[in-house]
Motif scaffolding. Structure first.
Motif, PDB file in Angstrom:
ATOM      1  N   TRP A  89      44.966  24.873  24.469  1.00 30.44           N
ATOM      2  CA  TRP A  89      44.472  26.136  23.922  1.00 30.44           C
ATOM      3  C   TRP A  89      42.972  26.218  24.193  1.00 30.44           C
ATOM      4  O   TRP A  89      42.151  25.844  23.353  1.00 30.44           O
ATOM      5  CB  TRP A  89      44.780  26.215  22.431  1.00 30.44           C
ATOM      6  CG  TRP A  89      46.233  26.443  22.154  1.00 30.44           C
ATOM      7  CD1 TRP A  89      47.283  25.818  22.755  1.00 30.44           C
ATOM      8  CD2 TRP A  89      46.800  27.355  21.223  1.00 30.44           C
ATOM      9  NE1 TRP A  89      48.474  26.273  22.253  1.00 30.44           N
ATOM     10  CE2 TRP A  89      48.207  27.219  21.303  1.00 30.44           C
ATOM     11  CE3 TRP A  89      46.257  28.262  20.315  1.00 30.44           C
ATOM     12  CZ2 TRP A  89      49.071  27.960  20.525  1.00 30.44           C
ATOM     13  CZ3 TRP A  89      47.124  29.002  19.526  1.00 30.44           C
ATOM     14  CH2 TRP A  89      48.511  28.860  19.631  1.00 30.44           C
ATOM     15  N   MET A 137      53.482  35.098  20.319  1.00 25.91           N
ATOM     16  CA  MET A 137      52.314  34.989  21.185  1.00 25.91           C
ATOM     17  C   MET A 137      52.640  35.355  22.631  1.00 25.91           C
ATOM     18  O   MET A 137      51.736  35.524  23.453  1.00 25.91           O
ATOM     19  CB  MET A 137      51.713  33.597  21.103  1.00 25.91           C
ATOM     20  CG  MET A 137      51.088  33.323  19.750  1.00 25.91           C
ATOM     21  SD  MET A 137      50.211  31.750  19.697  1.00 25.91           S
ATOM     22  CE  MET A 137      48.800  32.132  20.737  1.00 25.91           C
ATOM     23  N   SER A 142      51.190  42.434  21.122  1.00 27.48           N
ATOM     24  CA  SER A 142      50.637  41.733  19.956  1.00 27.48           C
ATOM     25  C   SER A 142      49.388  40.920  20.284  1.00 27.48           C
ATOM     26  O   SER A 142      48.747  40.388  19.381  1.00 27.48           O
ATOM     27  CB  SER A 142      51.689  40.798  19.351  1.00 27.48           C
ATOM     28  OG  SER A 142      52.780  41.534  18.852  1.00 27.48           O
ATOM     29  N   ASN A 143      49.044  40.822  21.562  1.00 28.14           N
ATOM     30  CA  ASN A 143      47.904  39.997  21.954  1.00 28.14           C
ATOM     31  C   ASN A 143      46.605  40.777  21.805  1.00 28.14           C
ATOM     32  O   ASN A 143      46.210  41.541  22.698  1.00 28.14           O
ATOM     33  CB  ASN A 143      48.059  39.502  23.391  1.00 28.14           C
ATOM     34  CG  ASN A 143      46.947  38.542  23.793  1.00 28.14           C
ATOM     35  OD1 ASN A 143      46.059  38.247  23.001  1.00 28.14           O
ATOM     36  ND2 ASN A 143      47.009  38.062  25.017  1.00 28.14           N
ATOM     37  N   THR A 144      45.941  40.583  20.693  1.00 22.97           N
ATOM     38  CA  THR A 144      44.659  41.249  20.437  1.00 22.97           C
ATOM     39  C   THR A 144      43.514  40.242  20.333  1.00 22.97           C
ATOM     40  O   THR A 144      42.383  40.614  20.037  1.00 22.97           O
ATOM     41  CB  THR A 144      44.733  42.057  19.125  1.00 22.97           C
ATOM     42  OG1 THR A 144      45.048  41.172  18.048  1.00 22.97           O
ATOM     43  CG2 THR A 144      45.787  43.150  19.216  1.00 22.97           C
ATOM     44  N   GLU A 145      43.814  38.949  20.577  1.00 26.29           N
ATOM     45  CA  GLU A 145      42.809  37.904  20.396  1.00 26.29           C
ATOM     46  C   GLU A 145      42.450  37.167  21.677  1.00 26.29           C
ATOM     47  O   GLU A 145      41.392  36.550  21.760  1.00 26.29           O
ATOM     48  CB  GLU A 145      43.305  36.885  19.369  1.00 26.29           C
ATOM     49  CG  GLU A 145      43.539  37.478  17.981  1.00 26.29           C
ATOM     50  CD  GLU A 145      44.105  36.449  17.027  1.00 26.29           C
ATOM     51  OE1 GLU A 145      44.450  35.343  17.487  1.00 26.29           O
ATOM     52  OE2 GLU A 145      44.210  36.748  15.824  1.00 26.29           O
ATOM     53  N   GLY A 146      43.317  37.196  22.690  1.00 27.44           N
ATOM     54  CA  GLY A 146      43.059  36.442  23.906  1.00 27.44           C
ATOM     55  C   GLY A 146      43.258  34.956  23.713  1.00 27.44           C
ATOM     56  O   GLY A 146      43.809  34.502  22.712  1.00 27.44           O
ATOM     57  N   GLY A 147      42.803  34.154  24.692  1.00 28.50           N
ATOM     58  CA  GLY A 147      42.929  32.706  24.611  1.00 28.50           C
ATOM     59  C   GLY A 147      44.369  32.228  24.743  1.00 28.50           C
ATOM     60  O   GLY A 147      45.279  32.999  25.028  1.00 28.50           O
ATOM     61  N   ARG A 152      50.682  31.533  25.929  1.00 25.32           N
ATOM     62  CA  ARG A 152      51.009  32.965  25.974  1.00 25.32           C
ATOM     63  C   ARG A 152      51.718  33.333  27.272  1.00 25.32           C
ATOM     64  O   ARG A 152      52.729  34.048  27.261  1.00 25.32           O
ATOM     65  CB  ARG A 152      49.734  33.799  25.836  1.00 25.32           C
ATOM     66  CG  ARG A 152      49.096  33.785  24.455  1.00 25.32           C
ATOM     67  CD  ARG A 152      47.954  34.791  24.429  1.00 25.32           C
ATOM     68  NE  ARG A 152      47.141  34.722  23.234  1.00 25.32           N
ATOM     69  CZ  ARG A 152      47.452  35.289  22.065  1.00 25.32           C
ATOM     70  NH1 ARG A 152      48.589  35.960  21.940  1.00 25.32           N
ATOM     71  NH2 ARG A 152      46.631  35.197  21.032  1.00 25.32           N
ATOM     72  N   TRP A 183      55.069  30.714  12.339  1.00 25.90           N
ATOM     73  CA  TRP A 183      54.103  29.610  12.458  1.00 25.90           C
ATOM     74  C   TRP A 183      54.614  28.491  11.557  1.00 25.90           C
ATOM     75  O   TRP A 183      54.539  28.564  10.332  1.00 25.90           O
ATOM     76  CB  TRP A 183      52.716  30.089  12.035  1.00 25.90           C
ATOM     77  CG  TRP A 183      51.641  29.055  12.191  1.00 25.90           C
ATOM     78  CD1 TRP A 183      51.721  27.859  12.842  1.00 25.90           C
ATOM     79  CD2 TRP A 183      50.308  29.130  11.661  1.00 25.90           C
ATOM     80  NE1 TRP A 183      50.526  27.178  12.762  1.00 25.90           N
ATOM     81  CE2 TRP A 183      49.645  27.927  12.047  1.00 25.90           C
ATOM     82  CE3 TRP A 183      49.619  30.084  10.907  1.00 25.90           C
ATOM     83  CZ2 TRP A 183      48.330  27.682  11.687  1.00 25.90           C
ATOM     84  CZ3 TRP A 183      48.310  29.813  10.554  1.00 25.90           C
ATOM     85  CH2 TRP A 183      47.668  28.628  10.946  1.00 25.90           C
TER      86      TRP A 183
END
Length: 229
Positions: A89, A137, A142-147, A152, A183
């Motif tokens: 990650w 993920m 739903s991916n608003t954070e990146g990384g 992903r 989670w």
């Protein structure tokens, strides 16, 4: 009913094995290495012939073939593709491309290899279901954070592969679904995760039990709610 579970030696996979055996099912458990099977051995004392443990590396064609030769001697009702890795990650500039490729190999290509190899047994089963443990993920919307590139991307690839698979196998009466476990408190999810593995798996089994051909190709969470792509 006969279930086949990959990645069965720990975490979510191990919990699938426990819960299915408790309710009287027969389970064939795939584990990556023999030493990882030790955690399953106490269950053999309780389940006897209802639990069989097999070596399985989903990244190796020879391992998948040997696994399929053992499994396909009898019909399979439900296949649960659970084996997976988290990958590193890290941010874009820290990407390890070998790790990225391995994560995709395990998480996206592995389930395709296993499903294809076990089709002869699935065609003769009464359940006629394939469930793939993915992740929210892997949802593009739903991916608003990146990384988390490796994880992903691998799960997004799995989701698309299962969507295609569901269309191909629907003609044979086989239903394929994607499941987001939440989670979960596992080695991968960590102890900060809010959801016990027992609760996650209990919910996913309810979803699997209710799946019919009309649900094929769809993406559900462990509570049965549909997840956006």
């Amino acid at each position: 009913m006969r279930y086949v579970i990959t990645g069965a030696s720990r975490g979510i996979g191990f919990e699938f094995v426990q819960q299915l055996l408790r309710r009287g099912e027969t389970v064939d458990a795939g584990v990556r290495a023999p030493e990882l099977a030790r955690r399953l051995e106490p269950l053999l004392l309780e389940a006897g012939h209802r639990l069989r443990i097999h070596p399985l590396d989903v990244t190796r064609a020879d391992s998948v073939q040997a696994f399929a030769e053992r499994i396909c001697r009898e019909p399979v009702d439900v296949l649960i593709n659970n084996a997976g890795v988290s990958g590193q990650w890290v941010g874009l500039h820290e990407l390890d491309y070998e790790d990225l490729a391995r994560t995709i190999e395990v998480n996206a290509l592995g389930p395709l290899r296993i499903t294809s190899a076990l089709l002869p047994a699935l065609r003769h089963g009464a359940g006629r279901k394939v469930a793939h443990v993915t992740s929210r993920m892997g949802s593009l919307s739903s991916n608003t954070e990146g990384g988390a590139y490796a994880y992903r991307m691998s799960k997004a690839a799995l989701n698309m592969g299962v969507r295609s698979m569901s269309n191909d196998l629907r003609r044979e009466g086989l239903a394929c679904v994607l499941l987001h476990p939440g989670w979960v408190q596992t080695d991968m999810g960590g102890q900060d995760a809010p959801l016990p593995a027992e609760e996650s798996v209990r919910g996913m089994l309810r979803v699997i039990d209710s799946v019919s051909l009309e649900h094929s190709g769809r993406f559900f969470d462990y509570e049965g709610a549909e997840v956006p792509w």
